[in-house]
Scaffold this motif. Structure first.
Motif, PDB file in Angstrom:
ATOM      1  N   LEU A 344       0.936  -0.795   0.239  1.00 14.17           N
ATOM      2  CA  LEU A 344       0.072   0.320   0.253  1.00 14.17           C
ATOM      3  C   LEU A 344       0.691   1.669   0.093  1.00 14.17           C
ATOM      4  CD1 LEU A 344      -2.989   1.249  -0.274  1.00 14.17           C
ATOM      5  CD2 LEU A 344      -2.890   0.992   2.818  1.00 14.17           C
ATOM      6  N   GLY A 345       1.189   1.441   0.873  1.00 18.12           N
ATOM      7  CA  GLY A 345       2.321   2.822   0.649  1.00 18.12           C
ATOM      8  C   GLY A 345       2.789   3.244  -0.125  1.00 18.12           C
ATOM      9  N   VAL A 346       4.602   1.394  -0.935  1.00 16.34           N
ATOM     10  CA  VAL A 346       4.797   1.730  -2.002  1.00 16.34           C
ATOM     11  C   VAL A 346       3.711   2.386  -3.232  1.00 16.34           C
ATOM     12  CG1 VAL A 346       6.311   0.779  -3.586  1.00 16.34           C
ATOM     13  CG2 VAL A 346       6.219   0.043  -0.673  1.00 16.34           C
ATOM     14  N   ALA A 347       2.671   1.701  -3.064  1.00 15.38           N
ATOM     15  CA  ALA A 347       1.954   1.819  -4.355  1.00 15.38           C
ATOM     16  C   ALA A 347       1.115   3.206  -4.829  1.00 15.38           C
ATOM     17  CB  ALA A 347       0.376   1.081  -4.280  1.00 15.38           C
ATOM     18  N   GLU A 348       1.555   4.160  -3.074  1.00 15.52           N
ATOM     19  CA  GLU A 348       0.616   5.277  -3.276  1.00 15.52           C
ATOM     20  C   GLU A 348       1.575   6.463  -3.899  1.00 15.52           C
ATOM     21  OE1 GLU A 348       0.097   5.502   1.246  1.00 15.52           O
ATOM     22  OE2 GLU A 348      -2.062   5.032   0.980  1.00 15.52           O
ATOM     23  N   ARG A 349       2.798   5.706  -3.356  1.00 19.80           N
ATOM     24  CA  ARG A 349       4.511   6.505  -3.920  1.00 19.80           C
ATOM     25  C   ARG A 349       4.380   6.888  -5.574  1.00 19.80           C
ATOM     26  NH1 ARG A 349       5.754   4.664   0.955  1.00 19.80           N
ATOM     27  NH2 ARG A 349       8.040   3.747  -0.036  1.00 19.80           N
ATOM     28  N   GLN A 350       4.230   5.113  -6.015  1.00 14.33           N
ATOM     29  CA  GLN A 350       3.981   4.840  -7.204  1.00 14.33           C
ATOM     30  C   GLN A 350       2.920   6.129  -8.061  1.00 14.33           C
ATOM     31  OE1 GLN A 350       3.466   0.343  -7.605  1.00 14.33           O
ATOM     32  NE2 GLN A 350       5.859   0.621  -7.505  1.00 14.33           N
ATOM     33  N   VAL A 351       1.966   6.407  -7.737  1.00 19.56           N
ATOM     34  CA  VAL A 351       0.912   7.599  -8.191  1.00 19.56           C
ATOM     35  C   VAL A 351       1.547   7.891  -8.352  1.00 19.56           C
ATOM     36  CG1 VAL A 351      -1.726   7.606  -7.966  1.00 19.56           C
ATOM     37  CG2 VAL A 351      -0.833   5.184  -7.717  1.00 19.56           C
ATOM     38  N   ALA A 352       1.864   8.854  -6.856  1.00 25.45           N
ATOM     39  CA  ALA A 352       2.203  10.186  -6.874  1.00 25.45           C
ATOM     40  C   ALA A 352       3.324   9.977  -8.286  1.00 25.45           C
ATOM     41  CB  ALA A 352       2.408  10.819  -6.087  1.00 25.45           C
ATOM     42  N   HIS A 353       4.009   9.159  -8.283  1.00 28.82           N
ATOM     43  CA  HIS A 353       5.524   9.438  -8.925  1.00 28.82           C
ATOM     44  C   HIS A 353       4.439   9.702 -11.019  1.00 28.82           C
ATOM     45  CE1 HIS A 353       9.295   8.885 -11.523  1.00 28.82           C
ATOM     46  NE2 HIS A 353       8.356   7.820 -11.672  1.00 28.82           N
ATOM     47  N   LEU A 354       3.821   8.905 -10.763  1.00 26.39           N
ATOM     48  CA  LEU A 354       3.501   8.543 -12.625  1.00 26.39           C
ATOM     49  C   LEU A 354       2.849  10.464 -12.477  1.00 26.39           C
ATOM     50  CD1 LEU A 354       1.990   4.889 -12.434  1.00 26.39           C
ATOM     51  CD2 LEU A 354       3.363   6.124 -13.865  1.00 26.39           C
ATOM     52  N   GLU A 355       2.032  10.386 -11.862  1.00 31.01           N
ATOM     53  CA  GLU A 355       0.863  11.974 -11.553  1.00 31.01           C
ATOM     54  C   GLU A 355       1.986  13.024 -12.594  1.00 31.01           C
ATOM     55  OE1 GLU A 355      -3.403  11.500  -9.923  1.00 31.01           O
ATOM     56  OE2 GLU A 355      -1.534  12.257  -8.509  1.00 31.01           O
ATOM     57  N   GLN A 356       3.344  13.209 -11.223  1.00 37.83           N
ATOM     58  CA  GLN A 356       4.184  14.151 -11.143  1.00 37.83           C
ATOM     59  C   GLN A 356       5.235  13.858 -12.728  1.00 37.83           C
ATOM     60  OE1 GLN A 356       6.210  14.562  -7.615  1.00 37.83           O
ATOM     61  NE2 GLN A 356       7.577  16.097  -8.844  1.00 37.83           N
ATOM     62  N   ALA A 357       6.020  12.660 -12.453  1.00 37.77           N
ATOM     63  CA  ALA A 357       6.859  12.858 -13.885  1.00 37.77           C
ATOM     64  C   ALA A 357       7.021  12.077 -15.229  1.00 37.77           C
ATOM     65  CB  ALA A 357       7.268  11.620 -13.434  1.00 37.77           C
ATOM     66  N   HIS A 358       5.045  11.835 -15.495  1.00 40.76           N
ATOM     67  CA  HIS A 358       4.521  11.537 -16.256  1.00 40.76           C
ATOM     68  C   HIS A 358       3.600  12.148 -16.776  1.00 40.76           C
ATOM     69  CE1 HIS A 358       7.811   8.512 -16.659  1.00 40.76           C
ATOM     70  NE2 HIS A 358       7.874   7.968 -15.500  1.00 40.76           N
ATOM     71  N   GLY A 359       2.904  13.178 -15.864  1.00 41.85           N
ATOM     72  CA  GLY A 359       1.913  13.604 -16.356  1.00 41.85           C
ATOM     73  C   GLY A 359       0.599  12.900 -16.663  1.00 41.85           C
ATOM     74  N   VAL A 360       0.160  12.053 -16.674  1.00 39.97           N
ATOM     75  CA  VAL A 360      -1.008  10.663 -16.068  1.00 39.97           C
ATOM     76  C   VAL A 360      -1.994  11.535 -14.947  1.00 39.97           C
ATOM     77  CG1 VAL A 360      -0.286   8.927 -14.840  1.00 39.97           C
ATOM     78  CG2 VAL A 360      -1.814   9.140 -16.422  1.00 39.97           C
ATOM     79  N   THR A 361      -3.291  11.748 -15.366  1.00 44.42           N
ATOM     80  CA  THR A 361      -4.211  11.643 -14.285  1.00 44.42           C
ATOM     81  C   THR A 361      -4.409  10.330 -13.638  1.00 44.42           C
ATOM     82  OG1 THR A 361      -5.171  13.931 -14.752  1.00 44.42           O
ATOM     83  CG2 THR A 361      -6.591  12.802 -13.486  1.00 44.42           C
ATOM     84  N   VAL A 362      -4.306   9.880 -12.523  1.00 49.18           N
ATOM     85  CA  VAL A 362      -4.779   8.563 -11.562  1.00 49.18           C
ATOM     86  C   VAL A 362      -6.228   9.255 -11.280  1.00 49.18           C
ATOM     87  CG1 VAL A 362      -4.036   6.760 -10.538  1.00 49.18           C
ATOM     88  CG2 VAL A 362      -2.161   7.648 -11.703  1.00 49.18           C
ATOM     89  N   VAL A 363      -7.346   7.958 -11.814  1.00 47.89           N
ATOM     90  CA  VAL A 363      -8.570   7.937 -11.094  1.00 47.89           C
ATOM     91  C   VAL A 363      -9.161   6.851 -10.512  1.00 47.89           C
ATOM     92  CG1 VAL A 363      -9.084   9.923 -13.038  1.00 47.89           C
ATOM     93  CG2 VAL A 363      -9.045   7.236 -13.727  1.00 47.89           C
ATOM     94  N   GLY A 364      -7.834   5.723 -10.212  1.00 49.68           N
ATOM     95  CA  GLY A 364      -7.874   4.922  -9.316  1.00 49.68           C
ATOM     96  C   GLY A 364      -6.857   3.709  -9.624  1.00 49.68           C
ATOM     97  N   TRP A 365      -6.511   3.562  -7.895  1.00 53.22           N
ATOM     98  CA  TRP A 365      -5.183   2.209  -8.501  1.00 53.22           C
ATOM     99  C   TRP A 365      -5.914   1.283  -7.464  1.00 53.22           C
ATOM    100  CZ3 TRP A 365      -2.762   1.646  -3.670  1.00 53.22           C
ATOM    101  CH2 TRP A 365      -2.616   3.064  -2.846  1.00 53.22           C
ATOM    102  N   SER A 366      -4.770   0.289  -7.451  1.00 58.45           N
ATOM    103  CA  SER A 366      -5.263  -1.159  -6.884  1.00 58.45           C
ATOM    104  C   SER A 366      -3.842  -1.265  -6.645  1.00 58.45           C
ATOM    105  CB  SER A 366      -6.327  -1.940  -7.657  1.00 58.45           C
ATOM    106  OG  SER A 366      -5.988  -3.105  -6.354  1.00 58.45           O
ATOM    107  N   PRO A 367      -3.035  -1.922  -5.178  1.00 58.48           N
ATOM    108  CA  PRO A 367      -1.853  -2.543  -5.385  1.00 58.48           C
ATOM    109  C   PRO A 367      -2.702  -3.892  -4.895  1.00 58.48           C
ATOM    110  CG  PRO A 367      -3.007  -1.609  -2.867  1.00 58.48           C
ATOM    111  CD  PRO A 367      -4.427  -1.710  -3.830  1.00 58.48           C
ATOM    112  N   HIS A 368      -3.382  -4.997  -5.545  1.00 63.84           N
ATOM    113  CA  HIS A 368      -3.672  -6.237  -5.789  1.00 63.84           C
ATOM    114  C   HIS A 368      -4.100  -6.589  -6.675  1.00 63.84           C
ATOM    115  CE1 HIS A 368      -6.712  -4.689  -2.184  1.00 63.84           C
ATOM    116  NE2 HIS A 368      -5.526  -4.165  -1.545  1.00 63.84           N
ATOM    117  N   LEU A 369      -2.917  -6.677  -7.210  1.00 58.92           N
ATOM    118  CA  LEU A 369      -2.081  -7.381  -9.122  1.00 58.92           C
ATOM    119  C   LEU A 369      -2.151  -9.069  -8.674  1.00 58.92           C
ATOM    120  CD1 LEU A 369      -2.137  -6.152 -11.623  1.00 58.92           C
ATOM    121  CD2 LEU A 369       0.257  -6.385 -11.456  1.00 58.92           C
TER     122      LEU A 369
END
Length: 453
Positions: A344-369
């Protein structure tokens, strides 16, 4: 059997001689002994007991004395006739690790540990292994980096990746052949479409051969695998470098010329300092620490772990990294759902990185792959999204991609790329490791079939 005995000064010398006689009656040809410590039962002024065989002293450096004795006497087995308090539980694991790393069995009164069996590395082919301390440590990400560096250097690498979900017969994923359609076809045919070898081929563009294994021993030996067959397939293609990727805590059952150990910063220090963790360190020429976000790096466990690696390998052979998700195609300005195996904690940082570094808008996410039921629930509850960003792991294809396509969303795979947090440049360290593998392979080939890597 040529036997090197380990003895201590906490036994009276006549008792130790009795033990050696008993060992000889059992078939041991005791050629020498190493006094691993203790002096309580030795006579005043006596440095070593009289045992009828050469005795070497540890003199405060048990590992050094044992290594020197192995080199001097070339034993077929090490027989431990010592006891605590000279060799306790952890100390015996350190001795075991040293013996096994030299390919020598280690036995005592009620145990025997044999070195993991390994087939010879292919003649004339530099072979580099990437292995870890457990599952989801970042091995595939680091092996991918090793493969990309080798490809950039025109070394024509082939990756052999083993996994618990690998194919029944070794399968080749040709460079550039792994696409979403390929993976969906595998699912329809009843195959595992997120095996590590497919991820390697997808993220590196390097030809990869997949293998499977079951079980794992204390020193990392798989109970059964088809890795040897996969390596033979790879060798027939005459690559310039062979990259062996381990699985979980299991090591490739093929000898290698240079080794890279992958350790997540969250790894308990005991996994490296105790059990047979020292064995993995002794097999490594470079350690890459992964998943090192700043708060963890500053923790007591993280600092202790890195310090231990640096003591064992040297500062220049330890690189601390964080793994950051990188989309394989451009996704800026799009609405995305992110699927990951990260906690969970790492996934939250991944989402923030994707938004900041790659300009994507994350509307949902799951750490349950890796949890099909919970992943399905997360996807069904998700807002509208244009693109699914997912690692190629676990249920990425059969659950995540299938549901994304049903919603007319595009599927873009994520690669986890290593970014250095502490230590030297990772690319330069990998180049040196590859050069080491090349030099050792050249020397191994010059020695001929009798040589060892």
């Amino acid at each position: 059997m040529r036997t090197l005995a380990l003895v201590d000064g906490e036994h009276y010398p006549p008792v130790t001689r009795w033990a050696l006689e008993t060992a000889a009656a059992a078939g041991h040809d005791v050629i020498a002994a190493v006094l691993v410590g203790g002096a309580e039962k030795l006579a005043a002024g006596q440095d070593a007991p009289e045992l009828g065989v050469p005795v070497r002293l540890s003199e405060g450096d048990r590992a050094g004395a044992l290594s020197a004795a192995i080199a001097e006497f070339d034993p077929e087995i090490v027989l431990d006739l010592s006891d605590e308090p000279v060799l306790g539980y952890r100390e015996r694991m350190e001795v075991a690790a040293l013996c096994l790393s030299r390919g020598i069995p280690y036995m005592g009164a009620d145990f025997r540990l044999d070195p993991p069996a390994s087939s010879p590395a292919p003649a004339g082919i530099p072979t580099l292994a990437v292995f870890g301390t457990g599952k989801r440590t970042g091995k595939t990400a680091i092996a991918g980096e090793v493969a990309r560096v080798a490809a950039q250097r025109a070394l024509s690498p082939i990756v052999v990746a083993m996994g618990r979900g690998g194919p029944p017969q070794p399968q080749t994923a040709e460079a550039g052949s792994v696409q979403l359609d390929t993976l969906l076809t595998l699912v329809r045919e009843g195959h595992h479409a997120a095996s590590d070898y497919l991820e390697d081929a997808l993220t590196t563009g390097v030809t990869t051969i997949g293998a499977r294994r079951a079980g794992g021993g204390l020193a990392g030996a798989p109970y059964v695998s088809n890795v040897v067959e996969a390596v033979e397939m790879a060798a027939r293609r005459d690559p310039g470098m062979l990259i062996l990727e381990g699985s979980g805590a299991a090591l490739p059952p093929v000898a290698w010329d240079a080794g890279l150990l992958v350790v997540p910063l969250s790894c308990p220090s005991e996994y490296l300092t105790g059990y047979l963790g020292p064995y993995r360190l002794l097999r490594a020429d470079l350690a890459v620490v992964t998943m090192a976000s700043s708060p963890v790096l500053g923790s007591e466990n993280g600092s202790h772990l890195v310090a231990h690696l640096q003591r064992c390998l040297g500062d220049a052979r330890v690189v601390v990294t964080d793994l950051l998700p990188t989309p394989l195609t451009h996704v800026a300005g799009r609405r995305a759902f992110v699927a990951t195996t990260a906690p969970l904690g790492v996934a939250e940082r991944q989402v923030a990185h994707l938004e900041q570094a790659h300009g994507v808008t994350v509307v949902g996410w799951s750490p349950h792959l890796a949890d099909r039921a919970r992943l399905t629930a997360d996807l069904e509850a998700a807002d509208d999204y244009e693109v699914l960003l997912t690692e190629l792991k676990a249920a990425a294809v059969d659950v995540a991609a299938a549901r994304a396509l049903a919603r007319d969303a595009e599927v873009v795979f994520l690669d986890n790329r290593a970014h250095v947090v502490e230590g030297r440049d990772l690319g330069a360290a990998i180049v040196e490791l590859q050069d080491l593998a090349i030099a050792r392979a050249t020397d191994r080939t010059a020695r001929g079939p009798g040589g060892t890597s």
